[in-house]
Design an enzyme around this catalytic site. Sequence first.
Site, PDB file in Angstrom:
ATOM      1  N   ASP A 694       5.265   4.828   6.376  1.00  0.00           N
ATOM      2  CA  ASP A 694       4.666   5.476   5.208  1.00  0.00           C
ATOM      3  C   ASP A 694       5.301   4.941   3.926  1.00  0.00           C
ATOM      4  OD1 ASP A 694       2.981   7.187   3.867  1.00  0.00           O
ATOM      5  OD2 ASP A 694       4.210   8.970   4.161  1.00  0.00           O
ATOM      6  N   GLU A 697       3.579   0.960  -0.155  1.00  0.00           N
ATOM      7  CA  GLU A 697       2.794   0.199  -1.128  1.00  0.00           C
ATOM      8  C   GLU A 697       3.613  -0.807  -1.984  1.00  0.00           C
ATOM      9  OE1 GLU A 697       0.804   3.241   0.641  1.00  0.00           O
ATOM     10  OE2 GLU A 697       2.574   3.528  -0.607  1.00  0.00           O
ATOM     11  N   ASP A 863      -3.715  10.161   2.607  1.00  0.00           N
ATOM     12  CA  ASP A 863      -3.619  11.566   2.213  1.00  0.00           C
ATOM     13  C   ASP A 863      -4.964  12.061   1.698  1.00  0.00           C
ATOM     14  OD1 ASP A 863      -1.014  11.289   2.933  1.00  0.00           O
ATOM     15  OD2 ASP A 863      -0.218  11.204   0.898  1.00  0.00           O
TER      16      ASP A 863
END
Length: 1232
Positions: A694, A697, A863
């Site tokens: 997670d 980015e 999400d």
Amino acid sequence: MMRPGKVEHPASTRLCSSGGSQLEIGTTPKLAWTTQTYGSRLQAQVQQPQETHTNLNATTVPANGSYLGRGDCVIVKLFYQFWTLKYPLPATVFLAQLLFTNPVYAGSEDRRNNNPGSGDFGTRLVPKSFLDFDGVYQLEGSFGDHLTTSTYLGISTFLFCLLGIFFISQGRRGVKQIWGTFNPGFFVMAVFTSASFFLLAALVPQWTSAQHESVTATSSGPGVLSGTAAGDSPMFTFPASADIGPNLLPNIFDPQAVDVQNVCPGYTAANVQKTEKGLTADLSLAGPPCNVYGNDIENLKLTVEFQADNRINVQIQPRYIGPANETWFILPEVLVPRPEAEPNADEAGSKLEISWSNEPTFSFAVKRKGTGDVLFTTEGRVLVYEDQFIEFGSSLPENYNLYGLGEVMHGFRLGNNLTRTLFAADVGDNLDANIYGNHPIYLDTRYFTKDESGKLSYVSSPTDKNAKYVSYTNGVFLRNAHAQEVLLRPEGITWRTLGGSIDLYFFEGPSAQDIIKSYQLSTVGLPAMQQYWTLGFHQCRWGYSNWTVVKDVVDNFRKFGIPLETIWTDIDYMKGYRDFENDPDQFSYEEGAKFLEELHQNHQHYVPIVDSAIYVPNPDKPEDDYEPYHRGLEADAFIMNPDGSLYIGAVWPGYTVFPDWIGAALNGTGTVSWWIDEFVRYYKKVAFDGIWIDMSEVASFCIGSCGTGNLTLNPVHPPWGLPGEPGALVLDYPEGFEKSNASEASSATSVHKTQYPDPTTTASTTSTTSYLRTTPTPGSRNINYPPYVINNFHGDIGTHALSPNGTHHGGTVDYDFHNLFGHQILHATYQALLKVFEGKRPFIIGRSTFAGSGKWAGHWGGDNYSLWAFLYFSIPQALSFSIFGFPMFGVDTCGFNGNADNELCSRWMQLSAFFPFYRNHNVRGAISQEPYVWSSVIDASKKAMRIRYLLLPYMYTLMTQASLSGSTVMRALSWEFPQEPWLADADRQFMLGSAVMVTPCLVQGANTVDGVFPGVGDGTVWYDWYTYKSASEGVQSGQNVTIDAPLGHIPVFLRGGHVIPVQEPGMTTTESRQNEWSVIVALDGEGKANGTLYLDDGESLEPGENVKWVDFTVEKNSLQVTPQGKYPDQNSLANVTILGVAEAPLRVSINGDFLGSGSWSYDSEGKFLSVTELQDNFKEGAWTSNWTLSWESPSNSGSSPVQGGGGRLEFSISNLLYAAAFGIIFGRMFVV
């Protein structure tokens, strides 16, 4: 997971028709909503938070919502004595109170839900104790699924008041009549009633402010970051301004923006040279440089290469590149390999052709030879090539159909009014914005009519259902990892990048699935093969606060008979949210080892989250030491500042550093080996089965190296409240919630206004906004604030992300590699799991992805929100990732942000059952949404899961074929039926492989869904999964059909012409794989069908010869099964069901041996044949050798069956002779 924020997204959800295709069946109103990263608000107006109340002690309150606790026997006795003393009114009131406040005595057991925190059954506030609510929870159980807390408190207060009045009026006399003396029971009752009044008085004001803290097992706890570190003084919170960049205005919205097409000169081509596989040319500026958004590159080189008969590469890059600027323009092949040309590829053998022109400036065009159709042309546009800005584009046909260009939350067909930003960002699933991944590829589908001579004519609006259409699809991929924008406008496509080169790959097709296969086989690599168990159901939550809670969740699945394959933990398990360390109190290694041993004994699995940043320990606190950081430091594993010091940002644990994947790949640092070692070390303490990556980015909660000089403050809290904390309550509910829960919705809206003030009520109407604009600097780049401003969700590209000047070992900067962080961490994690699980396939789910990441990992949709809109958006998102090469895809079922309700969760649990990756996951502070929370969701989940687990062999075969050939698993209807243009934007139905069609209901409150049955005009037959009856009889081509879809039912259809092997479901995939086989045959209109089954051990990275392929072929009333391979499967065959059998068979045989009449039956209404109890014929296994099942029909035997009851009478010559002889003898007895 991401920070809170507010962005408005008006969007047409097109959900009101609820159909599986987007045919014109009526006007669909546009829906508009306001979203934040932790939910979609019921109202746009929000206000400041109110004061919260103190959390009540969970240990002093019965978790099942009962006021009475353990004294129930005394209360029952009191009720009995009330009644026998002829006090009927108080007795009745008391009974009502008893039933209401302690529903253990009311309702049948199948109406009750289990509270994970108590182990008791009964009515309860879902999902928490009545003492833990925010005014919007539903009550489920003996009093119905829609009894709300406002009603609960009102009735309860009324009942207590009646009892209080009774006691006051009766006084001591009544007490003596009941007990005769002062019995202690009086004090029990008095104290109980008094305490109840005080309790209600304390609760009601808190309820109206809707403050919430968790007290039950599956609810999220306050967490480590609730303002203090465990055992420490209050935690430092860095200011919100640390994550706010300069005010920038995206170019596409900037009225002062310069249109480069009007001022830049373009290029001219010279020195054109033919090569063995194409051509080369020199490109030079055709006039003075414009230098609008960077410094013009005066001299370029063009290379055209015919790489295969269906693929051309066009590359344009600077003619002169040196070590100092190489990564400005060239994407290193060690990071993203370039496709190689096939040895025999050349222009003559290509299905594509390319032409170029210098009139008025350089342009090129790519055509399909067979049709003459121009697929891509830059004619009429100038080429702009600067060191920080490239622009090129192509005109496209009217009303074009483009797909891909991800990752984006949008309809499957992109339309002609969209700007796609490709820049990885830590955000929620915001509509039309840039989110986690970057996949610069699109498919372009065009529809034509063909006249008698074979001439094609493009049709921009192909709506005539009686016409015959031909479709062709081509694909375009840009191999460029820099930040990009793609502008889709009615006239065509414009591509803009902030660096890199033009490295285009054109795929001829001619079908979408041809392109997807070619793209994976030649360009990005084939998808990772998944282990069998990964196709089971997964459960996760941000908020599982300790091992006991996790175990309770697992136990509850078993208790309610819901299959659970894998339990996941979010960042709650970590010590201070640090990778590779468990919280020693809540998730101790000792307790975890015991739990995981039991979990694995039950053939279940465990997957923890791993974030992408590494905590830097506080140098002033020896107890804060963190070995993974020190080992990474020794390996030169972290990204630096330009001056060579560590770049220190901030994520969940506080100030953090970031692994330097680029430095490892280009400069040989030890980042990857360090990462592998950390996983090996951690596995020795926690026996995980897969990894969830997670925040990749990569995210940072502050701008720049904010931790430099501030490490003595560590750990630090982000500048916003975590979900569920004061000021960040989760108050968002699905659209339509106010229709069935008006009072709760009103309460939530009221608190919403308090928590989130409407900025429009205080904003100045006279102020003016200024924006930062930069201009090019000759000889250098402005990488922190590029002159061209992309439409990035966070604005400045250094906001909520690693700074563009973050420096990798070797001197390269993150500006050139930002979009590859997620790609590279997945690669490193794949290598780590190969080391941890030698010889086994790694299971990885990642968030940020790039072209080719699918060869290492699967992807979840990020999400999302507990909204009906996002139930719909999950389908186009999944179909897009089929294009990108990610068959292992799924979304957070029931929604991540916000609160789900039982209707939305029922629909979503059923829809996701047909996605390869099937996981329920939601945010901290929201109500629980495990499928066992609502009785209706239990039923819906079990029904859909049974279908999924039956289909696991089929799905696993599809996944295997995808990993071997690049085929797709989830498919758009238009891919399977390319000659039907009305399916071009159909994204509310989808295919699972080529045999199964799913038509989900996506609208709140609906009981039907509109869908199409593709291919019926060409004879395709569809069967209802549940009844086996034909579902498409009488349906016209392109017709929208209204299909029953009551809550708890998801319409599923089988396509004629396919054979599907199924296996009886178990509670886990391991159990399922040990069960008997069955075969479903869905005949096409000609009585034919075929299918394939793949078998192996379900885990080996290289299964070698230990595999088995089984081919199924049906024609002329015969099913032939041909297994090949060495994998042993000893499970027997139980049943074969054949759909579409027009006439009742006369006899049925296996390998020529006729079966007894009790082994098969024919349904004349449904027209299907059921062959059962075949186990004795397959004692050594269903797939050990070839076998044939045949049925003889009257139409090809000359005889006809006599139907009667469940049996049949078969006539033959011998039977007739015996009957005649018996008749003569029997008749003679009565002849005188």
